[in-house]
Design a protein around this motif. Structure first.
Motif, PDB file in Angstrom:
ATOM      1  N   LEU A  40      48.166  47.875  29.377  1.00 39.89           N
ATOM      2  CA  LEU A  40      48.361  47.139  28.231  1.00 39.89           C
ATOM      3  C   LEU A  40      46.966  46.166  27.944  1.00 39.89           C
ATOM      4  CD1 LEU A  40      52.242  45.550  28.671  1.00 39.89           C
ATOM      5  CD2 LEU A  40      51.165  47.423  27.155  1.00 39.89           C
ATOM      6  N   ARG A  41      46.602  45.505  29.063  1.00 41.58           N
ATOM      7  CA  ARG A  41      45.310  44.911  28.959  1.00 41.58           C
ATOM      8  C   ARG A  41      44.623  44.769  30.140  1.00 41.58           C
ATOM      9  NH1 ARG A  41      49.458  41.283  27.745  1.00 41.58           N
ATOM     10  NH2 ARG A  41      49.772  39.711  29.249  1.00 41.58           N
ATOM     11  N   THR A  42      43.259  44.688  30.144  1.00 33.91           N
ATOM     12  CA  THR A  42      42.397  44.065  31.341  1.00 33.91           C
ATOM     13  C   THR A  42      41.817  42.802  30.973  1.00 33.91           C
ATOM     14  OG1 THR A  42      42.137  46.578  31.851  1.00 33.91           O
ATOM     15  CG2 THR A  42      40.520  44.780  32.678  1.00 33.91           C
ATOM     16  N   ARG A  43      42.007  41.722  32.138  1.00 38.71           N
ATOM     17  CA  ARG A  43      41.392  40.522  31.714  1.00 38.71           C
ATOM     18  C   ARG A  43      40.341  40.062  33.022  1.00 38.71           C
ATOM     19  NH1 ARG A  43      44.192  35.047  32.282  1.00 38.71           N
ATOM     20  NH2 ARG A  43      45.959  36.294  33.235  1.00 38.71           N
ATOM     21  N   THR A  44      39.332  39.538  32.758  1.00 41.57           N
ATOM     22  CA  THR A  44      38.659  39.168  33.823  1.00 41.57           C
ATOM     23  C   THR A  44      39.059  37.544  33.902  1.00 41.57           C
ATOM     24  OG1 THR A  44      36.707  40.516  33.293  1.00 41.57           O
ATOM     25  CG2 THR A  44      36.321  38.648  34.611  1.00 41.57           C
ATOM     26  N   HIS A  50      36.588  38.803  39.226  1.00 37.24           N
ATOM     27  CA  HIS A  50      37.879  39.299  39.512  1.00 37.24           C
ATOM     28  C   HIS A  50      38.489  39.636  38.203  1.00 37.24           C
ATOM     29  CE1 HIS A  50      37.054  36.997  43.247  1.00 37.24           C
ATOM     30  NE2 HIS A  50      37.585  38.179  43.747  1.00 37.24           N
ATOM     31  N   VAL A  51      39.430  40.913  38.268  1.00 41.16           N
ATOM     32  CA  VAL A  51      40.076  41.287  37.328  1.00 41.16           C
ATOM     33  C   VAL A  51      41.710  41.537  37.659  1.00 41.16           C
ATOM     34  CG1 VAL A  51      40.471  43.398  35.757  1.00 41.16           C
ATOM     35  CG2 VAL A  51      37.900  42.582  36.345  1.00 41.16           C
ATOM     36  N   CYS A  52      42.250  41.129  36.395  1.00 42.22           N
ATOM     37  CA  CYS A  52      43.696  41.410  36.326  1.00 42.22           C
ATOM     38  C   CYS A  52      44.251  42.277  35.570  1.00 42.22           C
ATOM     39  CB  CYS A  52      44.561  39.930  36.300  1.00 42.22           C
ATOM     40  SG  CYS A  52      46.281  39.973  36.450  1.00 42.22           S
ATOM     41  N   TRP A  53      44.991  43.547  35.925  1.00 42.13           N
ATOM     42  CA  TRP A  53      45.454  44.408  35.008  1.00 42.13           C
ATOM     43  C   TRP A  53      46.982  44.201  34.766  1.00 42.13           C
ATOM     44  CZ3 TRP A  53      42.357  45.392  39.169  1.00 42.13           C
ATOM     45  CH2 TRP A  53      41.134  45.738  38.947  1.00 42.13           C
ATOM     46  N   THR A  54      47.337  44.336  33.279  1.00 40.35           N
ATOM     47  CA  THR A  54      48.617  44.336  32.867  1.00 40.35           C
ATOM     48  C   THR A  54      49.126  45.694  32.453  1.00 40.35           C
ATOM     49  OG1 THR A  54      48.387  42.147  32.470  1.00 40.35           O
ATOM     50  CG2 THR A  54      50.466  43.187  31.657  1.00 40.35           C
ATOM     51  N   PHE A  55      50.010  46.163  33.018  1.00 38.19           N
ATOM     52  CA  PHE A  55      50.614  47.353  32.613  1.00 38.19           C
ATOM     53  C   PHE A  55      52.156  47.377  32.133  1.00 38.19           C
ATOM     54  CE2 PHE A  55      47.681  48.311  36.061  1.00 38.19           C
ATOM     55  CZ  PHE A  55      46.846  49.170  35.814  1.00 38.19           C
ATOM     56  N   PHE A  69      46.392  42.745  40.703  1.00 37.74           N
ATOM     57  CA  PHE A  69      45.086  42.064  40.940  1.00 37.74           C
ATOM     58  C   PHE A  69      44.551  42.477  42.352  1.00 37.74           C
ATOM     59  CE2 PHE A  69      43.812  38.521  43.874  1.00 37.74           C
ATOM     60  CZ  PHE A  69      42.511  38.278  43.039  1.00 37.74           C
ATOM     61  N   GLN A  70      43.310  42.604  42.124  1.00 36.93           N
ATOM     62  CA  GLN A  70      42.423  43.344  43.218  1.00 36.93           C
ATOM     63  C   GLN A  70      41.534  42.384  43.761  1.00 36.93           C
ATOM     64  OE1 GLN A  70      40.002  46.924  42.689  1.00 36.93           O
ATOM     65  NE2 GLN A  70      41.304  47.704  44.239  1.00 36.93           N
TER      66      GLN A  70
END
Length: 821
Positions: A40-44, A50-55, A69-70
């Motif tokens: 859905l989106r990728t957010r720094t 650091h990146v948070c991905w939302t699926f 979150f990695q």
């Protein structure tokens, strides 16, 4: 499509049916229950990259949100964990749900970096900032003030729930409030939330919405009221609060930009008072003020197309004022004096909510604020015949078609039995409408084979064929598991026999259906049963996955579905949205807790869990067991029969490394054979072995399974003095009765108890079951239901495979429950 969540995967999209990514070989099934669907989106989230991905994800067909979150930054990781921990402890319609298993770690293939994952309920809709933008930033004005009152009421209630449980949000703002497609508001993003401790808190805020004390790191629950006030300034003026600050004085100049009442303006100003001591102390104070404000506003009439009030003057209407009708006692949609509170979601909260719905409809946005769906009898695409109870009392209403997996006497469905000739001839006579002759022949057939439940059902159907009778359907998996199907049919047949003999005016005709435990066949069966005007309730289906697949088909036709065997916890969520679904068996939560307590009591600190990720029942029980076992005990290993890499010998080798470890077997019907093989292979190791109720089968009564413990909802050995057990022993001429028969008996008892209230339609039958004080008495004792249709009482009993005096093996009770007596 299945989506790989590995951040480094070059081609993350995979076709359905794949378990591992075709590009990077990472596992696609996450934590044994979730599938990625799309990014859905990728957010720094910080300056360090650091990146948070939302699926979007799915769980047994239900849509979910998956955040990943990695990284190992302690502060960011603590925020991520905190959102999971807090939402796991909160249960409110205005908060996204997170289950204990929703926070987990996942390591992609050939990666040293771990992904931290959080799965939560997906809220379909838009946030209030987006809602305002879609209106062209047109503020909520005087003509829509009830919208503001309703939304403020909802949010005050949500935040009060959060505060009462020891937390506060710290970041209340329009973009963190979702307007769901179902209508209610949902407060999201608990990454900044924390518990209510007296020490200073980290300085976290959103400029324009944060209270003054938050800039100093001194926030408390009253800081949420400030954010709520600033949110409504934005909604009532259509302007970001940052743009309303006087640059000279720092004061917020907003009241001249809104047209709502002064009383509401005053409340908003109090919410965002500079000093916390001058703000409301709790949510109840806010709700009381809102009630007063609402009473002072002019009342707006609500059109029928929005609130769909039923006609209270028509015969058989759910709004009938007759004090003796079930509808006058129904807990959903009751509005008269003395009516009971609703037991499930779906009823308008107040006049504020109703008028808010009207105002939004008039504004071009359909906003169903908990509209009372259940007050109106469900419409039918097939001439609405399913809601007329006198159709259910038609005489001679059995189907005449054969080889259709449906029969109330015209054909044999239990073809694998050694059916006596009298049964075959009796069925032929039944099909020709010669019911007296059919009854004679079927009576003779019962003398030959007294344990055949199909004969018993057809015999009773033949005896009452010319009488007015209610028809119920029972759906069983004959083609897939004949023994389990027969057990369910015995419970139904015994209940039918007792009811038809008690001379109390109710007669039951039973229609048997075979769905083969196959979803496609089950959907076809469900459609045909649901449109049959004479069927007033269905008992079934057998497995959790099949029940979930067909439940809405019964709902669409207004037909109650009561399952005696589907235990998956996923059905608890289904029941929140389908008020026609009930079950007499306890959910897997209760079974899992019983297994955990047994292992703890016997000092087994580690467990290896075998399960099938491809089956709702097995996966549900595995998840519930894991969530209750973790903590002071350890789930050391988990082995999935569904995995193509499953290798029993390899896994048994892993178990040997732990020494004292318990084997926990949670098969579904398709993996029972694999479970018995595991028991056979592990016998010499001396492991403690426990299992779920699916292992309560004759095939386990063998020397290889000696001392295996199985958790069941009811065990005949615990209830030899009960009326049900005595009646079963007499009717079937056997002392071996299963829990499936007992719970099926209970399902019929539920229908019969509802029929005693003389409902006038399928809908009124359902409303009777929804009454808060509804009770039925059955084989397992008193039967009551939770809001979502789950069994609210009852207990789990434990049996152990034990060698008998005649050298045979049988289930022996080792833990009985007085709750089932």
């Amino acid at each position: 499509m299945k989506y790989c969540i590995n951040p480094n995967c070059s081609e993350p999209e995979n076709p359905d049916g794949e378990l591992f990514c075709l590009s990077c070989s990472s596992q696609l099934l996450l934590a044994g229950r979730y599938w990625g669907v799309k990014l859905l989106r990728t957010r720094t989230i910080d300056d360090e990259g650091h990146v948070c991905w939302t699926f979007e994800a799915s769980e047994q067909g239900a849509r979910r949100i998956l955040k990943t979150f990695q990284g190992n930054d302690p502060w960011l990781l603590s925020r991520f964990r905190r959102e999971a921990e807090i939402l796991c402890q909160l249960r409110h319609p205005g908060l996204p749900r997170v289950e204990p298993e929703g926070f987990f770690r996942f390591t992609p293939k050939d990666s040293s970096e771990t992904l931290h994952c959080l799965v939560m309920e997906l809220i379909d809709g838009i946030n209030l900032l987006e809602w305002l933008e879609k209106r062209g930033n047109r503020p909520i004005g005087q003509d829509e003030e009830r919208i503001a009152l309703d939304w403020l009421q909802q949010l005050a209630d949500i935040l009060a729930h959060v505060h009462d449980r020891g937390f506060f949000h710290r970041d209340v703002k329009p973009s963190n409030i979702m307007l769901s497609c179902r209508g209610p508001l949902v407060l999201i993003d608990f990454g900044e939330a924390r518990d209510l401790t007296p020490e200073d808190v980290t300085t976290v805020y959103t400029k324009g919405y944060a209270a003054p004390e938050q800039y100093k790191g001194g926030a408390d629950l009253r800081s949420d009221w400030f954010g709520l006030g600033r949110t409504f300034v934005h909604l009532l003026t259509g302007t970001d609060p940052n743009e309303l600050v006087d640059p000279q004085t720092g004061a917020l100049i907003w009241r001249d930009k809104t047209t709502v009442s002064e009383a509401l303006q005053d409340l908003v100003d109090e919410l965002m008072a500079p000093s916390p001591d001058h703000r409301p102390e709790n949510g109840q104070q806010i709700l009381s003020r809102l009630e007063i404000i609402g009473k002072r506003l002019p009342k707006l009439p609500a059109p029928a197309r929005v609130l769909e009030e039923p006609d209270s003057s028509g015969a058989g209407s759910s709004g009938s004022p007759s004090s003796g009708s079930p509808s006058s006692r129904a807990r959903n949609g009751s509005s008269g004096a003395g009516s009971k509170a609703p037991n499930r979601p779906g009823v308008a909260r107040s006049g504020i909510a109703a008028a808010a719905a009207l105002a939004l409809f008039a504004g071009g946005i359909y906003y169903a604020v908990n509209r009372p769906e259940q007050k109106k009898e469900p419409d039918s695409p097939v001439e609405q015949v399913e809601n007329v109870m006198d159709k259910a009392m038609d005489k001679d209403s059995c189907p005449t078609q054969t080889e259709d997996n449906l029969s109330c006497g015209e054909e044999i469905l239990l073809t694998s039995r050694l059916n006596p000739s009298a049964k075959k001839e009796g069925v032929k006579a039944f099909a020709k409408g010669k019911y007296d002759r059919a009854a004679e022949l079927l009576y003779k057939a019962r003398q030959k084979d007294p344990s055949d439940p199909e004969i018993a059902i057809y015999l009773n159907n033949a005896r009452i064929a010319k009488e007015a009778a209610y028809t119920i359907a029972v759906v069983v998996p004959i083609a897939d598991s004949t023994s389990s199907a027969e057990e369910v049919l015995r419970g139904v047949a015994q209940a039918q026999d007792e009811i038809n003999k008690n001379n109390q005016g109710i007669r039951l005709r039973v229609l048997i259906a075979d769905d083969g435990n196959d979803k496609t066949q089950a959907k076809n069966i469900a459609d045909r049963i649901a449109v049959a005007a004479n069927v007033i309730a269905t008992i079934g289906h057998f497995s959790s996955s099949v029940t979930e697949a067909v439940a809405d088909r019964y709902k669409e036709r207004g037909l109650v579905l009561i399952s005696p065997t589907s235990t998956s916890v996923y059905l608890s969520e289904l029941g929140e949205n389908n008020q026609f679904f009930f079950r007499t068996v306890q959910s897997d939560r209760v079974t899992a807790q019983a297994l955990v307590e047994y292992l703890k009591k016997n000092q087994h600190g580690k467990a290896a869990v075998f399960y099938n990720a491809g089956a709702d029942y097995s996966l549900s029980l595995r998840n519930e067991f894991g969530s209750r076992f973790r903590g002071e005990l350890e789930v050391a290993e988990e082995f999935d029969w569904y995995s193509p890499a499953f290798d029993l010998n390899t896994y048994l080798g892993y178990m040997r490394q732990y020494g004292d470890i318990a084997m926990v077997l949670l098969p579904d019907s398709s993996t029972r054979t694999a479970a018995i093989e595991a028991i056979s292979q592990a016998k010499s190791e001396g492991y403690a072995i426990v299992g779920g109720d699916s292992l309560y089968i004759p095939e386990l009564k063998r020397d290889i399974a000696e001392k295996v413990v199985v958790a069941v909802p009811w065990e005949s050995g615990c209830h030899k003095t009960s009326d049900f057990y005595k009646g079963a022993a007499k009717l079937w001429q056997t002392l071996d009765m299963s829990w499936r028969a007992a719970l099926a008996y209970d399902a019929v008892a539920v229908v019969t108890a509802a029929l005693e209230q003389q409902p006038q339609s399928r809908f009124e039958l359902q409303q009777t079951l929804l009454e808060k004080d509804f009770q039925a008495s059955g084989a397992t004792g008193l039967i009551e239901f939770e809001d979502n249709g789950d069994r609210s009482n009852g207990a789990i009993e434990l049996v152990q495979v034990t060698k008998q005096s005649d050298e045979s093996y049988d289930f022996q009770p080792i833990q009985c429950s007085p709750a089932n007596n």
